[in-house]
Design an enzyme around this catalytic site. Sequence first.
Site, PDB file in Angstrom:
ATOM      1  N   GLU A   1     -33.143  50.977 -28.125  1.00 31.86           N
ATOM      2  CA  GLU A   1     -32.742  51.794 -27.092  1.00 31.86           C
ATOM      3  C   GLU A   1     -31.674  51.003 -26.199  1.00 31.86           C
ATOM      4  OE1 GLU A   1     -33.037  54.556 -27.366  1.00 31.86           O
ATOM      5  OE2 GLU A   1     -34.740  54.693 -28.820  1.00 31.86           O
TER       6      GLU A   1
ATOM      7  N   HIS B   1     -28.408  50.859 -27.717  1.00 28.22           N
ATOM      8  CA  HIS B   1     -27.630  51.943 -27.588  1.00 28.22           C
ATOM      9  C   HIS B   1     -26.401  51.898 -26.710  1.00 28.22           C
ATOM     10  CE1 HIS B   1     -28.682  54.413 -30.889  1.00 28.22           C
ATOM     11  NE2 HIS B   1     -29.776  54.492 -30.633  1.00 28.22           N
TER      12      HIS B   1
ATOM     13  N   GLU C   1     -27.071  54.359 -35.086  1.00 27.81           N
ATOM     14  CA  GLU C   1     -28.410  54.069 -35.256  1.00 27.81           C
ATOM     15  C   GLU C   1     -28.615  52.751 -35.959  1.00 27.81           C
ATOM     16  OE1 GLU C   1     -30.823  55.377 -33.603  1.00 27.81           O
ATOM     17  OE2 GLU C   1     -30.127  57.310 -33.036  1.00 27.81           O
TER      18      GLU C   1
END
Length: 278
Positions: free
Chosen positions: A147, A150, A207
């Site tokens: 996370e 990102h 991703e």
Amino acid sequence: MSGLPKGVVGFLLWRPLIALVIAAVVVGVLLLRSHRQEAPVTHRVEHVGLTDKQQVQLGNEEYAKELRQDRAQVVSSGPAYLEVQRVAKRIEAVAARDKPAFAWKVTLLRKNEANAYCLPGGKIVVFTGILPLTRNDSGLATVLGHEVAHATAEHVAERIERQHLTNVAIAIISGGIAFTPSQYAHIVALLGIGGRAASLPFSRAQESEADHIGLIYMARTGYNPRQAVAFWKRMLRASRGKEPPEFASDHPSTAHRIERVEGWLPEAERELGAAPSK
Ligand SMILES: [Zn+2]
């Protein structure tokens, strides 16, 4: 066309070319205005229009909204709270080397949903529903590494730039009104809060990049990257037949993802060797 003056004929013939040149100049100016950013670990070059400071502001706006909605769900004591703080602190310290201007903070929400996300600028939200799957600190580090990656790779800012919505985003940040409600909704959707914006997931390439960077962050933090493979295998078993959460979204298959993560293990293990022992 023989009846037309020569100049007009010339213009008609050249018009598509002129349009192309104008388009190229406009795109060139937009790219010049955006800054060239290199993603950590993968060194992929990307263009983003929002500065680090603007990303922090954009994330803070969304974070404040989320907390207003779920204030009663905030967990601020107990073993789960302590675990999330402990693991996030380590991951944040590693991510801060790549993004020192971001304002890192983690919040645990009591929600029966297996999810977690990191907003642009470093605000992390974890749902208690993910903890049975992460099972231990290494599993949680896998999710948080992904996370946080990102955010440090500026994936939201990159999507905003690709869709030419930078000015809309800046208008939102500055509290301006120079955007239509649909543009606003678009930006909010691009932020991809908590997997609710499943219609607008990160791209497959983003991703995959988050998996790669996250694995390296995990190793730099001192967690064994092989535990990431164990975690993804648990995810594979648990998510069969269910809507995938954010960190599992838009992947061709979790099995393929595990293969790729295994491919990055040698690189991650070199980082682990250089990391302070845990
Ligand atoms: Zn993700």
